[in-house]
Design an enzyme around this catalytic site. Structure first.
Site, PDB file in Angstrom:
ATOM      1  N   HIS A  77       5.178   4.083   5.748  1.00  0.00           N
ATOM      2  CA  HIS A  77       3.737   4.302   5.626  1.00  0.00           C
ATOM      3  C   HIS A  77       3.464   5.737   5.169  1.00  0.00           C
ATOM      4  CE1 HIS A  77      -0.473   4.804   6.619  1.00  0.00           C
ATOM      5  NE2 HIS A  77      -0.565   3.492   6.541  1.00  0.00           N
ATOM      6  N   GLU A  98       0.143   0.840  -1.279  1.00  0.00           N
ATOM      7  CA  GLU A  98      -0.992   1.564  -0.695  1.00  0.00           C
ATOM      8  C   GLU A  98      -1.118   2.936  -1.358  1.00  0.00           C
ATOM      9  OE1 GLU A  98      -1.850   0.136   3.530  1.00  0.00           O
ATOM     10  OE2 GLU A  98      -0.191   1.516   3.697  1.00  0.00           O
TER      11      GLU A  98
HETATM   12  P1  PGA Z   1      -7.229   2.121   5.615  1.00  0.00           P
HETATM   13  O1  PGA Z   1      -5.695   2.259   5.989  1.00  0.00           O
HETATM   14  O2  PGA Z   1      -7.541   0.641   5.561  1.00  0.00           O
HETATM   15  O3  PGA Z   1      -7.960   2.822   6.687  1.00  0.00           O
HETATM   16  O4  PGA Z   1      -7.413   2.740   4.268  1.00  0.00           O
HETATM   17  C1  PGA Z   1      -4.734   1.434   5.395  1.00  0.00           C
HETATM   18  C2  PGA Z   1      -3.368   1.754   5.923  1.00  0.00           C
HETATM   19  O5  PGA Z   1      -3.122   2.905   6.287  1.00  0.00           O
HETATM   20  O6  PGA Z   1      -2.490   0.880   5.982  1.00  0.00           O
END
Ligand code: PGA
Length: 238
Positions: free
Chosen positions: A90, A159
């Site tokens: 992450h 992401e």
């Molecule tokens: P967010 O976070 O939906 O608050 O943008 C996503 C994540 O960190 O997986």
């Protein structure tokens, strides 16, 4: 589809328990077909009475069964609660907690040897996005160094760092392009994460090659997270 909630550093043990029970009830009542994951804080892990399509997972662990790693949690502590799914890579762990690709690969190899599901997160920061798609993909492929992309319980979450927790979502075209390029080389299901919310989940889940979402901020209410699960069920019925 996979609809995953990342609690990050939020929710106590008691609140997590209430949340999991409420989501289970919702999924039973609506006969949801989604694969739901809830990544709870380590202090809130427990032997939940999970339904087969909902699993509570770990946001983090140290790649060891047990040992002398003060403050860390090993697999012995996850196995106590039958944890079968983990997040690795992450962006908050890469950038804020300074995890190197080497440590990330060690964690991946450890979890793979344990045969648990891995949601492996990749994504570019803003300054790389500004350089265009080829730079973005080069950056992302480097995040696969030391990672067995053929692991059968692998799920990838794309992401973009600049979209996480900022309210900014990547455009549908940008998501489509990155997922399409990842799909050329990977057979794992592909998720998108980064400011997914009730208002945009339908659009995001409709993108080609998108098999689900990893949601932080907007998933921290039972009502909103239930709506997102419902949106995925509705989409599959269309
Ligand atoms: P967010 O976070 O939906 O608050 O943008 C996503 C994540 O960190 O997986």
């Amino acid at each position: 589809m996979i609809i995953a909630s990342n609690f990050k550093t939020n929710y106590t043990r008691a609140k997590t328990d209430d949340f999991v029970i409420a989501i289970q009830d919702f999924m039973r009542t609506t006969r949801s077909k989604q694969q739901v994951r809830i990544y709870a804080p380590a202090t809130a892990l427990d032997l939940f009475d999970e339904i087969p399509s909902l699993h509570v997972g770990a946001q983090n662990f140290y790649p060891t069964q047990n040992g002398s790693y003060t403050g860390e949690i090993g697999f012995e502590q996850l196995e106590e609660f039958a944890i079968d799914t983990v997040l690795i890579g992450h962006s908050e762990r890469r950038h804020i907690l300074k995890e190197s690709q080497d440590l990330i690969a060690q964690k991946f190899n450890f979890a793979q040897a344990k045969n648990v599901e891995i949601i492996y997160c990749v994504g570019e920061p803003k300054e790389i996005r500004a350089l265009g798609i080829d730079a973005v993909m080069a950056y992302i492929w480097e995040q696969f160094e030391g990672i067995d992309i053929n692991y059968e319980r692998l799920v990838i979450a794309y992401e973009p760092v600049w979209a996480i927790g900022t309210g900014l979502t990547a455009s549908d075209d940008d998501i489509k392009e990155v997922l399409g390029r990842l799909d050329e080389k990977l057979s794992a299901p592909l998720l998108y994460g980064g400011s997914v919310k009730v208002d945009n989940i339908k659009e995001i889940l409709s993108i080609d090659k998108c098999s689900g979402v990893l949601v932080g901020t907007a998933s921290w209410s039972v009502e909103a997270f239930s709506s997102m699960i419902q949106a995925a069920d509705n989409l599959e019925k269309q």
